[in-house]
Design an enzyme around this catalytic site. Structure first.
Site, PDB file in Angstrom:
ATOM      1  N   ASP A   1       0.828  -1.201   0.000  1.00  0.00           N
ATOM      2  CA  ASP A   1       0.000   0.000   0.000  1.00  0.00           C
ATOM      3  C   ASP A   1       0.869   1.260   0.000  1.00  0.00           C
ATOM      4  O   ASP A   1       2.083   1.207   0.263  1.00  0.00           O
ATOM      5  CB  ASP A   1      -0.893  -0.039   1.250  1.00  0.00           C
ATOM      6  CG  ASP A   1      -2.189   0.740   1.091  1.00  0.00           C
ATOM      7  OD1 ASP A   1      -2.296   1.529   0.145  1.00  0.00           O
ATOM      8  OD2 ASP A   1      -3.079   0.561   1.943  1.00  0.00           O
TER       9      ASP A   1
ATOM     10  N   ASP B   1     -10.362   2.179  -3.742  1.00  0.00           N
ATOM     11  CA  ASP B   1     -10.929   1.957  -2.410  1.00  0.00           C
ATOM     12  C   ASP B   1     -12.443   1.968  -2.451  1.00  0.00           C
ATOM     13  O   ASP B   1     -13.089   1.659  -1.463  1.00  0.00           O
ATOM     14  CB  ASP B   1     -10.443   3.039  -1.438  1.00  0.00           C
ATOM     15  CG  ASP B   1      -9.189   2.601  -0.702  1.00  0.00           C
ATOM     16  OD1 ASP B   1      -8.830   1.413  -0.794  1.00  0.00           O
ATOM     17  OD2 ASP B   1      -8.563   3.445  -0.035  1.00  0.00           O
TER      18      ASP B   1
HETATM   19  C1  DGJ Z   1      -5.833   1.916   1.727  1.00  0.00           C
HETATM   20  C2  DGJ Z   1      -6.147   0.674   0.964  1.00  0.00           C
HETATM   21  O1  DGJ Z   1      -6.577   0.960  -0.317  1.00  0.00           O
HETATM   22  C3  DGJ Z   1      -7.185  -0.119   1.757  1.00  0.00           C
HETATM   23  O2  DGJ Z   1      -7.589  -1.236   1.023  1.00  0.00           O
HETATM   24  C4  DGJ Z   1      -6.568  -0.511   3.056  1.00  0.00           C
HETATM   25  O3  DGJ Z   1      -5.488  -1.386   2.836  1.00  0.00           O
HETATM   26  C5  DGJ Z   1      -6.110   0.723   3.819  1.00  0.00           C
HETATM   27  N1  DGJ Z   1      -5.295   1.580   3.013  1.00  0.00           N
HETATM   28  C6  DGJ Z   1      -5.357   0.339   5.053  1.00  0.00           C
HETATM   29  O4  DGJ Z   1      -4.805   1.403   5.687  1.00  0.00           O
END
Ligand code: DGJ
Length: 749
Positions: free
Chosen positions: A479, A549
């Protein structure tokens, strides 16, 4: 596929069965562009394409000639300041303060295959016959700066990969302040410009506008390719649609700052530039030093946007993505993020995993919150050791327990970041990108580690390698949750601060390369707050990326549709999440959430224990279905038939290689009463084959049989399935969707 050089006319012609690319050494020694488009016959001399005319106000190169002006000659890699007033491909600041350069042809080399780009992601070949590469050597005599322009043409793809390499062969230091990967001067500007833009949770929405005089551009100066704009643009002729007409796609294989720009000049020409964004870029070249630009890829089609996309899909799926997982069906996963966020312990995790296993899920992914003091966004990033209060037996213990359930185990990292409340920051406060004496801006309470420094990358590698070596980990989600600010590295001198953004990305690539080489069987999924780094650079290391997301099925129609213009289905992370959806509050039917997610890597992002028994049965059926058809969805040829950017209905389709199997996704956002009849014309089928069709909402039901030609020319009649004739019956309601499965009857049947 061939690359030919005609000595007398000094022209290069790169061609295969589909495309031609023609250049010429101009009378002043610079490189001129003559043609890029559909394959044409080769001839001895293409100089008739070099048109010069005397124009008032033109600045001219030769003392005795009023018509040779760089202002209106199509060029390969132009500089500013010698008659061409458009944005340049290259700019070099010299010790004198001058920025004038002129790169003159010195020679060239034609080789089979394609050389690798050291330290950078790039397309590759698996055999010499797959491609041929032309390298053109040029030099700017007064500075001693040499330039090698590289062009690779692939044997069976309508694609050309390009990059540039500079070597300072002079005696004085130079500063490269612009170094584009690609410049394409086109003779006219009768095009629509297509860009893929948005923001967090609404990435890669298609925006189209007419190309007009002046500059239109997209780019990023955030240190990552960004949610806002993707490093991919298309120029299409006004009448081009998904299935016919000319278009050229431009894609940048890079994950940092970028610029994609079209400039229409006063004589109607269009210049496309693509490369590292010149703002904030200044690369110092000491005598003997070199700089390699990242790669950019151009694809031409005269068969519409679907054909353009399929060329990118095949190239990026087969010759950009690498490794064990490249051609493999992806495991169906469950991720605990939307189920627990950071609030979990081992028991909760095992409850989620256990139920998922019962439903047939193959891989459990533990997301953010497992390490250091990471119970909130304020702490823990940088401390890649398990939090024993939550996970008493550490990651190795949890991975073992998940393994005992019969599932694979995956783990989340955010390697590039640190919280101030972390042991790493306390030990190395100077390891973040920051300007000494100035405050540092945070994003989500976190700071960006200085990945331009090898010792920082080494340290993170050490921590990650330890965990991945000790525990049985099959998957890593990498991430990256904030953009870069105060891009300054205290480890570099003042005159190298313009290198930090690029050095940072090289550090990211270095860490990816080391981890993927050390753990070749781990499936890496890239992520940057969802789709903030969904770019070809990442695909080289991680064959799939978390698309957004936003897990709402309706939003995903737009996001996945926009993403599909460049990126293959196998690269799009797509999960079924809970309803009401956490990003939009929308209630969509469970089958619609799955139907959208089948067009991707497929997984779940919720606690299945919270569902009713009936819903759990539905999930089991979805998983069985996806296990049976995931090769078709992830590796079939993908077609867009109806666009969510144009109306209420979205239509997608995947077809296997021998056209014996296909799946069609039909999605309708809002319901209506007493609706018109509807049909959807399918694509890519065998005209003569008779297909048995089943329609799937929650379960499969027979839907008749039709010949390929009927389905493609008349269309699949969808109104029957959505007429709502039975009051309150199937097919009514908002956010409805269906998957039609097509199977060709064999000769004997
Ligand atoms: C952003 C990601 O896109 C989410 O899926 C998740 O992993 C969060 N960060 C966790 O902080």
């Amino acid at each position: 596929m061939e690359i030919v050089f005609k000595e007398a006319a000094k022209t290069f012609h790169l061609y295969n069965d589909q495309i031609s690319y023609i250049m010429q050494v101009l009378p002043n020694g610079q490189m001129g562009q003559l043609y890029f488009g559909k394959r044409i016959h080769d001839r001895e001399d293409f100089s008739y394409l070099l048109e010069t005319v005397s124009r008032p106000m033109a600045s001219c190169v030769f003392e005795d000639n009023k018509s040779f002006s760089l202002d209106h000659i199509l060029q390969e890699y132009p500089s500013y300041g010698t008659g061409d007033y458009k944005s340049p491909a290259v700019e070099v600041l010299q010790k004198t303060g001058s920025r004038i350069t002129s790169f003159i042809y010195k020679g060239h080399k034609i080789t089979s295959g394609k050389p690798r780009l050291e330290g950078l992601p790039a397309t590759y070949t698996e055999g010499e016959k797959e491609a041929a590469t032309l390298t053109i050597y040029l030099g700017d005599e007064p500075t001693g700066l040499s330039l090698a322009l590289s062009y690779t043409i692939f044997s069976n793809r309508s694609a050309i990969a390009r990059s540039a390499r500079f070597v300072n062969e002079g005696g004085e230091e130079l500063h490269l302040t612009t170094a584009m990967s690609l410049c394409l001067d086109l003779p006219d500007h009768d095009y629509d410009w297509m860009q893929f833009s948005g923001a967090w949770a609404r990435e890669r929405h298609l925006k189209v506008r007419r190309l007009e005089e002046g500059i239109q551009s997209v780019g990023s100066r955030r240190g990552h390719s960004s949610h806002e704009h993707n490093p991919f643009v298309i120029l299409k002729r006004p009448h081009t649609d998904e299935f016919q007409g000319e278009a050229i796609g431009f894609s940048f294989i890079y994950s940092g700052n970028f610029l994609a720009q079209a400039e229409v000049g006063s004589h109607g020409t269009a210049r496309i530039l693509m490369g590292i964004h010149p703002d904030c870029f200044d690369w110092k070249l000491e005598p003997g030093e070199s700089f390699q630009t990242p790669e950019a890829v151009m694809v031409y089609t005269d068969r519409g946007l679907n054909d353009l996309s399929q060329t990118f899909h095949q190239l990026y799926q087969k010759r950009l993505a690498r490794g064990y997982w490249r051609d493999r069906e992806r495991p169906i996963l469950i991720n605990n993020w939307e189920a627990t966020y950071m609030d979990f312990d081992e028991k909760r995790i095992l409850d989620i995993a256990g139920k998922a296993r019962d439903c047939g899920v193959e891989l459990f992914v533990l997301d953010d919150g497992w390490f250091g003091q990471r119970c909130t966004e304020h702490a823990g990033l940088g401390d890649w050791v398990a939090n024993r209060d939550r996970l008493p037996e550490g990651i190795a213990g949890l991975a073992r327990r998940i393994g005992d359930l019969g599932m694979q185990f995956g783990l989340w990292f955010e390697p590039e970041m640190v919280n101030k409340d972390s042991d790493l920051y306390r030990a190395h406060p100077d390891w973040i990108l920051h300007v000494p004496g100035r405050p540092s801006t945070h994003g989500r309470f976190q700071y960006v580690l200085d990945f331009s420094r090898k010792e920082v990358v080494d340290c993170i590698y050490g921590m990650m390698e330890k965990i991945l070596g000790e525990a049985d980990v099959s998957y890593v989600k990498w991430d990256m949750n904030r953009s870069i600010t105060e891009c300054f590295s205290p480890a570099l001198p003042a005159d190298r601060q313009g290198e930090v953004f690029h050095r940072y990305i090289l550090g990211v690539y270095d860490l990816y390369e080391r981890l993927t080489s050390k753990f070749p069987y781990i499936l890496f999924e890239s992520c940057a707050s969802g789709g903030g780094r969904f770019d070809p650079g990442m695909l080289y290391y991680a064959p799939q990326a978390w698309t957004s997301d936003d897990s709402d099925a309706v939003e995903r129609l737009m996001i996945q549709h926009g993403t599909s213009y460049c990126y293959p289905v196998s690269s799009m992370g797509s999960h079924v999440s809970t309803a009401p959806n956490h990003q939009t509050g929308r209630l969509t039917p469970l089958h619609t959430r799955a139907n959208a997610a089948y067009f991707g890597t497929f997984g779940y992002e919720l606690d299945l224990n919270t569902l009713t028994e009936e819903e759990q049965e539905q999930i089991k059926d979805q998983i069985q279905f996806m296990k049976k058809y995931r090769r078709l969805f992830q590796f079939g040829a993908f077609y867009r038939m109806e666009s969510p950017f144009d109306g209420n209905v979205t239509g997608w389709m995947v077809v296997n290689e021998d056209k014996t199997e296909a799946a069609v996704g039909w999605f309708r956002v809002l319901s209506g009463s007493n609706q018109p009849y509807t049909r959807m014309r399918l694509k890519g089928l065998d005209e003569a084959a008779l297909y048995d069709i089943t329609v799937r909402r929650e379960k499969n039901k027979p839907y008749g049989n039709f010949y390929g030609d009927e389905l493609m020319h008349i269309g699949l009649v969808t109104s029957d399935a959505t007429s709502g004739e039975i009051p309150g019956g199937e097919g009514l309601g908002d956010f409805e969707s269906m998957i039609f499965l097509l199977k060709a009857r064999t000769q004997e049947a």
